[in-house]
Scaffold this motif. Structure first.
Motif, short mmCIF file in Angstrom:
data_model
loop_
_atom_site.label_atom_id
_atom_site.label_comp_id
_atom_site.label_asym_id
_atom_site.label_seq_id
_atom_site.Cartn_x
_atom_site.Cartn_y
_atom_site.Cartn_z
N ALA A 224 -65.51 10.57 15.31
CA ALA A 224 -64.83 11.75 14.60
C ALA A 224 -65.67 12.43 13.73
O ALA A 224 -65.70 13.76 13.49
CB ALA A 224 -63.57 11.31 14.04
N TYR A 255 -61.33 10.07 22.42
CA TYR A 255 -61.15 10.76 21.12
C TYR A 255 -61.83 12.26 21.14
O TYR A 255 -61.00 13.32 20.83
CB TYR A 255 -61.76 10.59 19.87
CG TYR A 255 -61.69 11.20 18.75
CD1 TYR A 255 -60.68 11.12 17.86
CD2 TYR A 255 -62.88 11.99 18.46
CE1 TYR A 255 -60.64 12.01 16.69
CE2 TYR A 255 -62.87 12.91 17.45
CZ TYR A 255 -61.67 13.04 16.44
OH TYR A 255 -61.69 13.71 15.28
N ASN A 259 -59.55 16.08 21.25
CA ASN A 259 -59.64 16.84 19.86
C ASN A 259 -60.50 17.69 19.52
O ASN A 259 -60.56 18.82 18.99
CB ASN A 259 -59.83 15.69 18.74
CG ASN A 259 -58.67 14.58 18.60
OD1 ASN A 259 -57.63 15.14 18.05
ND2 ASN A 259 -58.85 13.43 18.96
#
Ligand code: THG
Length: 652
Positions: A224, A255, A259
């Motif tokens: 992230a 992820y 995102n």
């Protein structure tokens, strides 16, 4: 004759790499390095013993060998070739004393791949060439004295040179891959953009990091954080490659696809390598690799797949076949995913609000608000911090940082300027390095000097916040600092100060904010979500007549800025409101001020997190006194406030 004619038309009508990615999944080739090893080349192939083992020189000495690898992947059906330039920066080539031939080698390798790709290109299946750029072998954000002994500017220059040569050789995009240190990736992107400026044209940038089996980069960066940093550097494609097989990539890939509003690439090894008699052996067969990658496409919507170490033309042939056999709906998933992101582009993407340290990300938008910005590493606002700065005592600064994080700070303001010293750049560099290694909370760089901002951002691996710009000297500061914010993808705090001084009324605060907003978004291309407006906290405890309405105007100003400039954030240095009175009085006043500001839409507060008193815990009588003072509700509000806290300070 017809063939040259066809070639011409395909050339002029060929869709670019990103256009093609918006239509279908693209398949990269497989391993270059491990495939060269299978050719059992000898020193002569490399042009002599001195160059034996340098994969890049083969583009010059054995172009036929490199071409044959390219052709094998094209025949397998691959859409994208990687140039044989993974270790082709001047620094790496110097291991073989080939640094002086950096341009020649990179150009030659790019031309080889270009020629092979063009031979196989058709209007239905254009083939592309990715200019491969791997790590330099240095780890600029580590604490290893040897491996970190290189500057951001030196790294940027290495990548600028390689990127320019690859572009001259005809690549379609630049691929930063197998990245171990996110600071090096940032420098590489700076270098690539310098090559674009130099050549007067630009290409897509694809940036891929390498995660270990625990899901982190070598120096601890999670996916992230890496993605937030890369997204704000405006790369075109983000992805993962090398280190593991596809299984360990599953969660990070999920992820990314869920995102990050960009095409996502996934290029695994043929499994985790086994050590067989000192040799790395990649155990994964073509079928399971193909199954895993097809699943990433159909389940998550991955846009780019391919093979890294240990993969062969046979692996890629199976990958391509398996993708073709997917039901049409599953094949469409990656394109749908990109359309979905594009269709709600007006709404704020949550990842646009992420800042990051070297290891993790942090949203600037807290629920409930506000984001707590720890104020204690401030040589002008803390005696302890000042003494530490004067003594080069970075351990104490790290201790202050840790205490604030333990007290609940989400990010930390860092201000190291002292009148006694003239080396704020160097002090900032060292402080940032120390904090980057020691704490997980992202940093806010608090300085009035553009050169100090630059020193901090070139040292910090993460996505920082710059504190701050203003229009006090016209455009001087914005024009010095906003290019740095753009280059490093930082968020920026903007103070509502202009040539007339600190804006005192809400209307003037909005006016100054609007001017900075227009410059930042229109001229420097910053997102509204990267801007934090500070409507300035004035001290209400000194009795200055002209500041009686200052808290009201500050709060009204931030309410209107949020309303009129959608997407932007607001911030206040809360403790400024209460300078000069007793600690208990300060705590109550700060807390009540913060309460009103948050209700008006304040997103972030610069505070001493250890001294935050929850509003609900403040006795009604104290709230009243604070409200009367802050909201200017009576002539004698300050006198009553001081009188009350003189009497009650000690017991509270
Ligand atoms: N807006 C923005 N940035 C800022 C401010 C702001 N940066 C600096 C400052 N204001 C916020 N930081 C502090 C730090 C300390 C104090 C107040 C604000 C403070 N210090 C105590 C004092 O001076 O009395 C403690 C002294 C000590 O411990 O020695 O109150 O408004 N964008």
């Amino acid at each position: 004759m017809t063939s040259t004619k066809t070639r011409k038309t395909t050339k002029t009508t060929q869709r670019g790499y990103l256009q093609e990615l918006a239509r279908r999944v693209l398949v990269y080739d497989g391993a270059m390095g491990t495939t060269i090893q299978l050719l059992n080349l000898v020193a002569d192939d490399y042009g002599g013993a001195a160059y034996d083992g340098c994969p890049e020189i083969l583009a010059v000495t054995r172009p036929d060998a490199i071409s044959s690898i390219h052709v094998a992947y094209l025949e397998a059906g691959c859409d994208v070739l990687e140039t044989d330039t993974f270790t082709g920066t001047r620094l790496k080539l110097d291991d073989y004393k080939l640094g002086g031939r950096t341009l020649e080698i990179n150009r030659a390798a790019a031309r080889l791949a270009r020629a092979a790709a063009d031979r196989f290109s058709t209007p239905e299946q254009p083939r592309f060439v990715a200019g491969s750029m791997g790590p330099t072998g240095m780890l600029p954000s580590s604490d290893d004295p040897a491996l970190s002994n290189i500057t951001y500017q030196q790294l940027a220059e290495l990548y600028r040179e390689q990127a320019a040569a690859l572009m001259e050789g005809g690549v379609d995009l630049l691929l930063i891959e197998t990245s171990q240190d996110i600071l090096e990736v940032r420098a590489a992107i700076t270098g690539i953009r310098r090559a674009f400026a130099e050549l007067g044209r630009s290409l897509p940038i694809q940036a891929q990091v390498t995660l270990d089996t625990s899901g982190r980069m070598l120096l601890g960066t999670d996916v992230a954080a890496a993605a937030a940093i890369l997204q704000h550097l405006h790369v075109d494609v983000i992805g993962l490659n090398c280190s593991t097989g596809p299984e360990h990539m599953r969660e990070p890939v999920r992820y990314l696809t869920e995102n990050i509003p960009l095409p996502i690439s996934t290029i695994p090894n043929a499994g985790l390598p086994l050590n067989v008699n000192g040799q790395a052996v990649y155990p994964m067969e073509p079928d399971p690799l193909a199954q895993a990658l097809a699943e990433f496409v159909s389940e998550f919507g991955v846009n780019v797949v391919g093979g890294c170490c240990g993969t062969t033309p046979e692996h890629l042939r199976r990958v391509i076949q398996t993708l073709r056999e997917l039901p049409p709906a599953a094949q469409q998933r990656p394109i749908e995913r990109l359309r979905r992101f594009a269709s709600d582009a007006s709404a704020t993407q949550p990842t646009r609000l992420l800042v990051a340290s070297a290891v993790r990300s942090q949203s600037l938008r807290q629920v409930p608000a506000p984001l707590l910005v720890g104020e204690r590493i401030n040589a002008q606002g803390s005696k302890k911090a000042k003494e530490a700065v004067l003594a080069d005592d970075y351990d104490t600064l790290l201790t202050i940082a840790r205490q604030q994080v333990e007290s609940g700070a989400h990010v930390l303001d860092v201000q190291v300027a002292v009148t006694e010293r003239g080396d704020e750049d160097e002090q900032m560099r060292r402080t940032v390095k120390k904090l980057e290694m020691g704490i997980e909370a992202p940093l806010v760089i608090d300085t009035t000097e553009a050169s100090v901002v630059q020193a901090a951002l070139e040292t910090y691996p993460g996505r920082a916040v710059i504190n701050s710009v203003n229009l006090e000297n016209g455009r001087l500061r914005v024009d010095a600092v906003l290019p740095l914010a753009r280059e490093h993808g930082s968020a920026v705090i903007a103070l509502t100060i202009d040539e007339q001084g600190m804006a005192k009324t809400a209307a003037r605060k909005v006016e100054v904010a609007r001017r900075i907003y227009d410059i930042a978004t229109q001229e420097y291309g910053l997102d509204p979500e990267s801007l934090l407006f500070d409507t300035l906290t004035f001290t209400v405890t000194t009795g200055q007549e002209e500041l009686r309405d200052s808290a009201i105007e500050t709060i009204e100003g931030l309410r209107r800025i949020k309303q009129e400039m959608p997407g932007v954030l607001t911030i206040l240095g809360v403790s400024n409101v209460s300078f000069g009175v007793k600690p208990h009085a300060r705590a109550a006043l700060n807390s009540v001020f913060l309460h009103h500001a948050v209700r008006a839409g304040l997103d972030a507060a610069i505070v001493n997190p250890a001294h935050i008193t929850p509003y609900a815990e403040i006795p009604e009588i104290e709230r009243q006194l604070c409200d009367d003072l802050l909201l200017n509700r009576s002539e004698d509000a300050l006198a009553r406030f001081i009188e009350y806290f003189e009497r009650h300070g000690a017991t509270a």
